[in-house]
Design an enzyme around this catalytic site. Structure first.
Site, PDB file in Angstrom:
ATOM      1  N   CYS A  82      39.523  38.555  45.780  1.00 40.44           N
ATOM      2  CA  CYS A  82      38.362  38.813  44.914  1.00 40.44           C
ATOM      3  C   CYS A  82      37.021  38.673  45.616  1.00 40.44           C
ATOM      4  O   CYS A  82      36.250  39.634  45.693  1.00 40.44           O
ATOM      5  CB  CYS A  82      38.410  37.884  43.703  1.00 40.44           C
ATOM      6  SG  CYS A  82      39.785  38.205  42.582  1.00 40.44           S
ATOM      7  N   ARG A 108      59.031  46.800  41.979  1.00 43.39           N
ATOM      8  CA  ARG A 108      58.319  45.667  41.367  1.00 43.39           C
ATOM      9  C   ARG A 108      58.747  45.487  39.920  1.00 43.39           C
ATOM     10  O   ARG A 108      58.997  44.357  39.476  1.00 43.39           O
ATOM     11  CB  ARG A 108      56.816  45.872  41.441  1.00 43.39           C
ATOM     12  CG  ARG A 108      56.014  44.762  40.769  1.00 43.39           C
ATOM     13  CD  ARG A 108      54.518  45.017  40.834  1.00 43.39           C
ATOM     14  NE  ARG A 108      53.980  44.760  42.158  1.00 43.39           N
ATOM     15  CZ  ARG A 108      52.716  44.957  42.489  1.00 43.39           C
ATOM     16  NH1 ARG A 108      51.867  45.439  41.603  1.00 43.39           N
ATOM     17  NH2 ARG A 108      52.306  44.678  43.709  1.00 43.39           N
ATOM     18  N   ARG A 128      45.640  37.531  51.552  1.00 39.96           N
ATOM     19  CA  ARG A 128      44.585  38.541  51.639  1.00 39.96           C
ATOM     20  C   ARG A 128      43.241  37.906  51.991  1.00 39.96           C
ATOM     21  O   ARG A 128      42.795  36.985  51.331  1.00 39.96           O
ATOM     22  CB  ARG A 128      44.472  39.308  50.314  1.00 39.96           C
ATOM     23  CG  ARG A 128      45.608  40.290  50.085  1.00 39.96           C
ATOM     24  CD  ARG A 128      45.533  40.938  48.712  1.00 39.96           C
ATOM     25  NE  ARG A 128      45.849  39.994  47.646  1.00 39.96           N
ATOM     26  CZ  ARG A 128      45.896  40.323  46.355  1.00 39.96           C
ATOM     27  NH1 ARG A 128      45.626  41.556  45.982  1.00 39.96           N
ATOM     28  NH2 ARG A 128      46.204  39.407  45.453  1.00 39.96           N
ATOM     29  N   LYS A 152      36.036  41.211  48.517  1.00 38.88           N
ATOM     30  CA  LYS A 152      36.008  42.577  47.995  1.00 38.88           C
ATOM     31  C   LYS A 152      34.860  42.792  47.010  1.00 38.88           C
ATOM     32  O   LYS A 152      34.129  43.792  47.091  1.00 38.88           O
ATOM     33  CB  LYS A 152      37.344  42.879  47.300  1.00 38.88           C
ATOM     34  CG  LYS A 152      37.405  44.200  46.550  1.00 38.88           C
ATOM     35  CD  LYS A 152      38.758  44.407  45.897  1.00 38.88           C
ATOM     36  CE  LYS A 152      39.004  43.503  44.717  1.00 38.88           C
ATOM     37  NZ  LYS A 152      38.206  43.891  43.512  1.00 38.88           N
ATOM     38  N   GLY A 195      33.551  24.370  54.782  1.00 40.98           N
ATOM     39  CA  GLY A 195      34.783  24.599  55.520  1.00 40.98           C
ATOM     40  C   GLY A 195      34.779  25.925  56.246  1.00 40.98           C
ATOM     41  O   GLY A 195      33.731  26.401  56.698  1.00 40.98           O
ATOM     42  N   PHE A 204      38.837  35.996  34.848  1.00 41.64           N
ATOM     43  CA  PHE A 204      38.273  34.932  35.681  1.00 41.64           C
ATOM     44  C   PHE A 204      39.391  33.972  36.062  1.00 41.64           C
ATOM     45  O   PHE A 204      39.323  32.767  35.809  1.00 41.64           O
ATOM     46  CB  PHE A 204      37.159  34.198  34.941  1.00 41.64           C
ATOM     47  CG  PHE A 204      36.040  35.100  34.482  1.00 41.64           C
ATOM     48  CD1 PHE A 204      35.061  35.528  35.367  1.00 41.64           C
ATOM     49  CD2 PHE A 204      35.977  35.547  33.173  1.00 41.64           C
ATOM     50  CE1 PHE A 204      34.031  36.358  34.958  1.00 41.64           C
ATOM     51  CE2 PHE A 204      34.947  36.379  32.748  1.00 41.64           C
ATOM     52  CZ  PHE A 204      33.975  36.789  33.641  1.00 41.64           C
ATOM     53  N   LEU A 205      40.444  34.509  36.664  1.00 41.49           N
ATOM     54  CA  LEU A 205      41.636  33.736  36.974  1.00 41.49           C
ATOM     55  C   LEU A 205      41.594  33.248  38.425  1.00 41.49           C
ATOM     56  O   LEU A 205      41.480  34.053  39.343  1.00 41.49           O
ATOM     57  CB  LEU A 205      42.893  34.585  36.755  1.00 41.49           C
ATOM     58  CG  LEU A 205      43.040  35.245  35.378  1.00 41.49           C
ATOM     59  CD1 LEU A 205      44.324  36.068  35.330  1.00 41.49           C
ATOM     60  CD2 LEU A 205      43.022  34.194  34.269  1.00 41.49           C
ATOM     61  N   LEU A 237      31.231  23.623  46.416  1.00 35.70           N
ATOM     62  CA  LEU A 237      30.324  23.107  47.435  1.00 35.70           C
ATOM     63  C   LEU A 237      31.084  22.452  48.589  1.00 35.70           C
ATOM     64  O   LEU A 237      30.495  21.737  49.391  1.00 35.70           O
ATOM     65  CB  LEU A 237      29.335  22.099  46.828  1.00 35.70           C
ATOM     66  CG  LEU A 237      28.275  22.680  45.893  1.00 35.70           C
ATOM     67  CD1 LEU A 237      27.388  21.552  45.343  1.00 35.70           C
ATOM     68  CD2 LEU A 237      27.412  23.717  46.597  1.00 35.70           C
TER      69      LEU A 237
END
Length: 423
Positions: free
Chosen positions: A263, A35, A330, A266, A256, A155-156, A253
């Site tokens: 995030c 990586r 994920r 988990k 779906g 907060f991405l 809101l």
């Protein structure tokens, strides 16, 4: 400032290039050789709008990549951005946090100046003070007043992470003393956003509470949507009216197939287990989780009502990423749908503009297509799972199917003969 970011994954890489963009000298520490080598060549290994361009702009100028903790000599602030994946019992796996703290501590043994260690990874309340602080101090052999500690949650949003870093709603900094908090705050100089200063545990909880609330809004919209479908009501009309209330807002809101990604599932699970470990019963959080787990099955129920047995049927699945503008699969809601289709004997033809390769690593024995039309050709039905803009333009392409049986889990299609999962 001289900043080192520990961890070259999603949060770490985005943070590193954005700190470089703010004018800091940044060292990115990634112990995975493959990586680190890829990032050093300018290839981020993840798709994120604007990320590769910023990486190329600052690489080997203000941004340096290393597999060692001496990437930037005399680093002032270390940001810990390693992963905390969900463990077998629902609790987050903190082994990478502990390993990073041990290595970081050893790298500080011969450094005399004051440093600040900032945890940006998502960790349960109490982790920074209970694990990070003692581990770093033990392995650095330094006194507590020589190293400051902070919690600075991220907060991405995937797909908009660079934008969110540079233009955040707020910057939360929890610290054990004002000096450490001031140093952490100075790393964000140049960004216009409210600064929220708290204690360390509060900052840790803000991250979990934020994600849990957003997940709650999604599951609430889905539950209302399921009811609306039975009543013949358009849930999107309902939620438009609901979201105009400034106390609620229109965000998250959209009814779906449910939420996925690295995030929400988990963090929701971690918060549930945290509550249960303290003899609190998380009734709302459990319900949010249950609604989300059941939602994808509703697409299969609709599908069976329309075409009967799925044995031998060719089903096109459009969208594999958990959301558009990312290649992250994920906890994608496509996964339980594909696995169920396979169990029912269906032949699956899948397509995603970005996520085919990542889904192949998880599910091998289905057909992956390079275009939506290839997946649709001779299909008995189509399930739309991800809100990629290109899918919204599809209409005549559905004529390639044996029958135009179209069920969407995200409301994006403009054609008239589709049916929504809960609208």
């Amino acid at each position: 400032m001289k900043i080192s970011v520990i961890g070259g994954g999603y949060v770490g890489l985005v943070s590193a290039v954005c700190f470089a963009q703010l004018g800091h000298t940044v060292g990115l520490i990634e112990i995975d050789i493959d990586r680190a080598s890829s990032i050093s060549r300018g290839s981020p290994q993840i798709y994120e709008k604007g990320l590769e361009a910023l990486l190329s702009k600052h690489l080997e100028k203000s941004l340096h990549v290393s597999t060692a903790y001496d990437a930037i000599p005399d680093t002032e602030i270390f940001f810990i951005c390693v992963g905390t994946p969900e463990g077998d019992n629902g609790h987050p796996d903190l082994s990478m946090i502990q390993s990073a703290c041990q290595s970081l501590g050893r790298s500080l043994i011969d450094m005399d100046s004051y440093h600040v260690v900032v945890v940006k990874s998502t960790v349960p309340p109490g982790t920074t003070e209970g694990l990070v602080v003692p581990t770093v101090l033990e392995h650095s052999q330094r006194a507590g007043d020589e190293i400051g500690f902070c919690m600075n949650p991220e907060f991405l949003r995937e797909g908009r992470a660079v934008e969110d870093f540079m233009h955040p709603d707020r910057i939360v900094i929890g610290s054990n003393d004002s000096r450490a908090g001031d140093w952490a705050e100075s790393a964000y100089r140049g960004i216009e956003a409210p600064i929220v200063r708290t204690g360390i545990k509060s900052a840790e909880m803000i991250k979990y509470a934020s994600n849990a609330f957003l997940a709650t809004k999604i599951s609430f919209a889905n539950e209302i949507g399921n009811l609306c479908k039975r009543l013949g009501i358009d849930v999107y009309e309902v939620m438009e009216g609901v979201g105009m209330d400034h106390r609620i807002s229109p965000h998250f809101l959209d009814a779906g197939a449910g939420f996925g990604g690295s995030c929400f599932p988990k963090d929701l699970s971690a918060l549930i287990h945290l509550a249960e470990g303290m003899n609190e019963e998380p009734l709302i959080l459990r319900s949010v989780q249950n609604v989300n787990e059941r939602q994808p099955a509703r697409m299969l129920e609709l599908l069976q009502k329309k075409i009967g047995s799925l044995e031998g049927k060719r089903i096109a699945v459009l969208g594999l990423a958990f959301k558009n503008d990312t290649d992250d699969v994920r906890q994608s809601r496509s996964i339980p749908v594909i696995l169920s289709l396979r169990e029912m004997g269906a032949r699956i033809a899948a397509y995603d503009p970005r996520a085919n390769d990542n889904m192949k690593k998880m599910i091998h024995d289905i057909e992956y297509c390079s275009r939506a039309t290839d997946a649709l050709r001779d299909a008995d039905a189509c399930l739309l799972m991800t809100e990629w803009p290109e899918f919204g333009l599809l209409d005549e392409e559905f004529d390639l199917m044996k029958n135009r049986v179209i069920i969407e889990g995200r409301r994006i299609l403009s054609c008239q003969d589709k049916e929504g999962i809960c609208w």
